[in-house]
Design a protein around this motif. Structure first.
Motif, short mmCIF file in Angstrom:
data_model
loop_
_atom_site.label_atom_id
_atom_site.label_comp_id
_atom_site.label_asym_id
_atom_site.label_seq_id
_atom_site.Cartn_x
_atom_site.Cartn_y
_atom_site.Cartn_z
N PRO A 155 0.84 -1.19 0.00
CA PRO A 155 0.00 0.00 0.00
C PRO A 155 0.88 1.25 0.00
O PRO A 155 2.07 1.16 0.31
CB PRO A 155 -0.78 -0.11 1.31
N SER A 156 0.31 2.37 -0.35
CA SER A 156 1.11 3.59 -0.38
C SER A 156 1.52 3.96 1.05
O SER A 156 0.91 3.50 2.01
CB SER A 156 0.32 4.74 -1.01
N PHE A 157 2.48 4.79 1.16
CA PHE A 157 3.06 5.14 2.47
C PHE A 157 2.02 5.78 3.39
O PHE A 157 1.96 5.47 4.57
CB PHE A 157 4.25 6.08 2.26
N THR A 158 1.17 6.66 2.81
CA THR A 158 0.19 7.37 3.63
C THR A 158 -0.84 6.41 4.22
O THR A 158 -1.21 6.51 5.39
CB THR A 158 -0.51 8.48 2.83
N THR A 159 -1.32 5.48 3.38
CA THR A 159 -2.30 4.51 3.91
C THR A 159 -1.66 3.65 4.98
O THR A 159 -2.28 3.32 6.00
CB THR A 159 -2.86 3.61 2.79
N TRP A 160 -0.41 3.35 4.77
CA TRP A 160 0.33 2.53 5.74
C TRP A 160 0.43 3.28 7.08
O TRP A 160 0.20 2.73 8.15
CB TRP A 160 1.72 2.24 5.17
N PHE B 223 -1.58 5.66 8.03
CA PHE B 223 -2.95 5.78 8.56
C PHE B 223 -3.31 4.52 9.33
O PHE B 223 -3.86 4.56 10.43
CB PHE B 223 -3.92 6.02 7.41
N GLU B 224 -3.00 3.38 8.74
CA GLU B 224 -3.30 2.10 9.38
C GLU B 224 -2.58 1.98 10.72
O GLU B 224 -3.14 1.52 11.71
CB GLU B 224 -2.91 0.94 8.46
N LEU B 225 -1.33 2.41 10.70
CA LEU B 225 -0.52 2.35 11.93
C LEU B 225 -1.15 3.20 13.02
O LEU B 225 -1.24 2.78 14.18
CB LEU B 225 0.90 2.85 11.63
N GLN B 226 -1.64 4.37 12.59
CA GLN B 226 -2.25 5.30 13.54
C GLN B 226 -3.53 4.72 14.12
O GLN B 226 -3.77 4.80 15.32
CB GLN B 226 -2.54 6.62 12.83
N SER B 227 -4.36 4.14 13.28
CA SER B 227 -5.62 3.58 13.76
C SER B 227 -5.36 2.38 14.68
O SER B 227 -6.06 2.16 15.66
CB SER B 227 -6.53 3.19 12.59
N LEU B 228 -4.30 1.64 14.33
CA LEU B 228 -3.90 0.51 15.19
C LEU B 228 -3.53 1.03 16.58
O LEU B 228 -3.93 0.47 17.60
CB LEU B 228 -2.70 -0.20 14.56
N TRP B 229 -2.80 2.12 16.60
CA TRP B 229 -2.34 2.74 17.84
C TRP B 229 -3.52 3.23 18.68
O TRP B 229 -3.61 2.97 19.86
CB TRP B 229 -1.39 3.89 17.49
N THR B 230 -4.49 3.92 18.01
CA THR B 230 -5.65 4.45 18.75
C THR B 230 -6.51 3.31 19.28
O THR B 230 -7.00 3.38 20.41
CB THR B 230 -6.52 5.38 17.87
N SER B 231 -6.67 2.26 18.47
CA SER B 231 -7.49 1.15 18.94
C SER B 231 -6.82 0.46 20.13
O SER B 231 -7.47 0.05 21.09
CB SER B 231 -7.73 0.13 17.81
#
Ligand code: ZN
Lengths: 178, 176
Positions: free
Chosen positions: B108-113, B115-123
């Motif tokens: 996936p592109s860097f930004t989506t990657w 974003f996913e990392l961030q959502s993982l962190w918040t969850s």
């Protein structure tokens, strides 16, 4: 093999041999510490200033005249540093209770000697800084009036007046009839 | 005329230019002789002051003492070097495998990657904040309500102490 002279150690230290300088410090640390202790009359301060003396001396080692004796030189450096130290902290006035009292107990004769030493040290410590330094240089480092004048960068007449007044004050403290 | 204080002081300091005259006067004047011996007594007092011993060795700071810095045994340093070399070789050998495998992974592109990392962190934070200590499982234990923030602060303090303590240890190590 003979023990290296101070001159040998200085030459080695100048070439960056830290161990040689350490040996030089070992040799002279007690006499340097005692210069500081006589002037400051506080063990912790005297140790700090003795340490500082050797740090300064290491910095100036390359300018030291190798034909001269190291011991008188380092002792004069120590005396000057101590004078600067007490003058720098003069506004806050030295606290008498901070000064060392030797509380070591021993046989009664030893206690008497220690008490007398303590009286002498207290009397020295009660002198104004400039008097104290002149007494140190004349009585303990055996410098002439002229040498003291050039060491402290003061006129010969001041050396004499400081020294003679210091002695008068000391005599009053030490030889006062009980 | 009696001798002045200056004359007496200079006489005892061996700095007098009129020694003979002073001595003549001292021979005939008890008062001046007494003043001289009082001054002499002060000199003796000052001379009597004994040297005191240092309580620390100032030389330790200047002289490196190789005996005190622990030397690792030769076999250990050799093993460590060999291990590092082996790891480097393994890394180099592994590079081609990775270069084959990486294109096969859907990238996936860097930004989506990100974003996913961030959502993982918040969850993960959500899970943590709703986390309850399983008090019910140990009914015998008294309830011990630990606030999450308290736990964080405690952990931070411990970390700071840990870093600080290690710093101190390393500093002492370097000086010795
Ligand atoms: Zn007289």
């Amino acid at each position: 093999m003979n023990a290296p002279t101070d001159r040998d150690l200085i030459l080695q230290a100048r070439r960056g041999d830290a161990e040689a300088y350490g040996d030089l410090v070992t040799r002279h640390q007690t006499s340097v510490f005692n210069v500081c202790y006589r002037i400051l009359h506080n063990r912790a301060d005297a140790e700090d200033l003795a340490q500082e003396t050797f740090i300064r001396a290491l910095d100036r080692l390359h300018t030291f005249d190798i034909e001269r004796e190291f011991s008188p030189w380092i002792r004069r450096v120590a005396a000057n540093l101590c004078l600067n130290h007490i003058e720098a902290q003069k506004p806050s006035a030295p606290l008498d209770e901070e000064r060392d009292e030797d509380k070591t107990q021993g046989p009664s004769e030893q206690v008497e000697v220690k008490e007398r030493s303590e009286q002498i040290r207290s009397a020295l410590a009660s002198l104004p800084p400039h008097y104290r330094i002149v007494v140190e240089l004349r009585h303990y480092q055996e410098l002439s009036y002229d040498e003291i004048a050039s060491e402290l960068n003061i006129p010969l007449s001041d050396v004499k007046s400081h020294l003679f007044r210091a002695r008068k004050l000391l005599a009053e403290k030490l030889h006062a009839p009980d | 005329m009696h001798l002045t204080n200056e004359q007496l002081n200079e006489y005892l300091d061996n700095a007098s230019t009129e020694r003979a005259e002073i001595e003549t006067h001292l021979d005939s004047c008890d008062e001046c002789a007494a003043r001289l011996s009082a001054l002499q007594a002060l000199f003796t007092d000052l001379d009597s002051l004994p040297d005191v011993e240092l309580s620390t060795n100032l030389a330790a700071r200047f002289s490196p003492r190789p005996s005190l810095t622990p030397q690792l045994p030769r076999w250990l340093t050799l093993t460590a070097t060999l291990q590092a070399a082996a790891a480097l070789v393994a890394l180099i050998v592994a590079i081609p495998f990775f270069s084959i495998m990486i294109p096969q992974i859907e990238t996936p592109s860097f930004t989506t990657w990100l974003f996913e990392l961030q959502s993982l962190w918040t969850s993960w934070l959500d899970t943590l904040s709703t986390f309850q200590l399983p008090i019910t499982q140990f009914p015998n234990l008294p309830a011990y309500p630990v606030e999450l923030s308290t736990l964080f602060i405690a952990l931070s303090i411990v970390s700071i102490f840990w870093i600080f303590g290690n710093g101190l240890l390393l500093r002492n190590h370097r000086h010795s």
